[in-house]
Design a protein around this motif. Sequence first.
Motif, short mmCIF file in Angstrom:
data_model
loop_
_atom_site.label_atom_id
_atom_site.label_comp_id
_atom_site.label_asym_id
_atom_site.label_seq_id
_atom_site.Cartn_x
_atom_site.Cartn_y
_atom_site.Cartn_z
N VAL A 33 51.14 39.62 42.63
CA VAL A 33 50.81 39.71 41.20
C VAL A 33 49.32 39.83 40.96
N SER A 34 48.51 39.50 41.97
CA SER A 34 47.05 39.53 41.79
C SER A 34 46.49 40.95 41.79
N SER A 35 47.28 41.93 42.17
CA SER A 35 46.76 43.31 42.24
C SER A 35 47.06 44.10 40.98
N TYR A 36 47.23 43.40 39.87
CA TYR A 36 47.50 44.06 38.59
C TYR A 36 46.56 43.51 37.52
N GLU A 62 36.41 30.80 36.13
CA GLU A 62 37.67 31.49 35.89
C GLU A 62 38.65 31.12 36.99
N LEU A 63 39.84 30.69 36.58
CA LEU A 63 40.92 30.38 37.50
C LEU A 63 41.83 31.59 37.63
N GLY A 64 42.33 31.82 38.85
CA GLY A 64 43.25 32.93 39.06
C GLY A 64 42.68 34.26 38.63
N SER A 65 41.50 34.58 39.12
CA SER A 65 40.76 35.75 38.62
C SER A 65 41.48 37.07 38.86
N GLY A 66 42.22 37.20 39.94
CA GLY A 66 42.95 38.44 40.21
C GLY A 66 42.03 39.61 40.44
N THR A 67 42.00 40.54 39.49
CA THR A 67 41.08 41.68 39.59
C THR A 67 39.67 41.31 39.17
N ASP A 85 40.22 32.40 43.17
CA ASP A 85 41.60 32.78 43.41
C ASP A 85 41.92 32.39 44.84
N ARG A 86 43.09 32.79 45.32
CA ARG A 86 43.46 32.56 46.71
C ARG A 86 42.53 33.37 47.61
N PRO A 87 42.32 32.90 48.85
CA PRO A 87 41.35 33.59 49.73
C PRO A 87 41.61 35.09 49.90
N TYR A 88 42.87 35.48 49.99
CA TYR A 88 43.17 36.89 50.26
C TYR A 88 42.90 37.80 49.05
N VAL A 89 42.59 37.23 47.89
CA VAL A 89 42.32 38.03 46.69
C VAL A 89 40.82 38.26 46.50
N LEU A 90 39.99 37.52 47.21
CA LEU A 90 38.56 37.51 46.92
C LEU A 90 37.88 38.86 47.15
N LYS A 91 38.36 39.63 48.13
CA LYS A 91 37.76 40.95 48.39
C LYS A 91 37.94 41.89 47.20
N GLN A 92 39.08 41.77 46.54
CA GLN A 92 39.32 42.61 45.36
C GLN A 92 38.35 42.24 44.23
N ILE A 93 38.15 40.94 44.04
CA ILE A 93 37.20 40.48 43.02
C ILE A 93 35.80 40.98 43.34
N GLU A 94 35.41 40.83 44.60
CA GLU A 94 34.07 41.26 45.02
C GLU A 94 33.88 42.76 44.79
#
Length: 210
Positions: A33-36, A62-67, A85-94
Amino acid sequence: MSGTLSMELEEKDYEFCGHPLRITMFKGASLGVSSYVWGPGVILCRYFEAMKIDFTGKKVLELGSGTGIVGILAVLLGGDVTMTDRPYVLKQIEYNIVANVPPSHRHHTKISALAWGSDQDKFQPDFDVILGSDLVYSPTQFPGLLQTLRYFCQDKTIIYLCSDVKYREGSAKFHNEMVPEQFNSEVIHTSGSSCVFKLTRKIPGNSTSF
């Protein structure tokens, strides 16, 4: 960025408060769900636009930043923003920070892993504003989310949550029953089935110290 991943990127353009944003979603990268970019995130950004919110001088979490769409807008509106967010989502945020925040402002951004209910103690509870959009969709996550919100919500902290109260499991119960037990809560904006809630710390009126 690998060539395989680049083939799975999906971009969407937005504009809020005069700031054009190009948000990239890492589709196919197992982010779930984090990729939307979900509706409540856009609605929260539109609320900031309509109310001419200024985060200058504010320390924002911000909690649960996602994108990262909401946190990035908060940076562009002057905030010093920690996006989590969860560790695996951080690259998308960056990736989206680099694409949307000018180099002169990137020192106002920070990215950190934060799992609700377990990681909050690693942070200082000194934020002025807490942001969250579409966090309320899985009842199993509610206890950890509430614990995290309680930890960060100090006397002068303002929490803005945007939730779809009709189409997310347990969302109405979360906001109408669970949250008011622990926070002052009010609906400050509605759009379709989504509501923006403003939460502040509930201080017991008759507490006694021993």
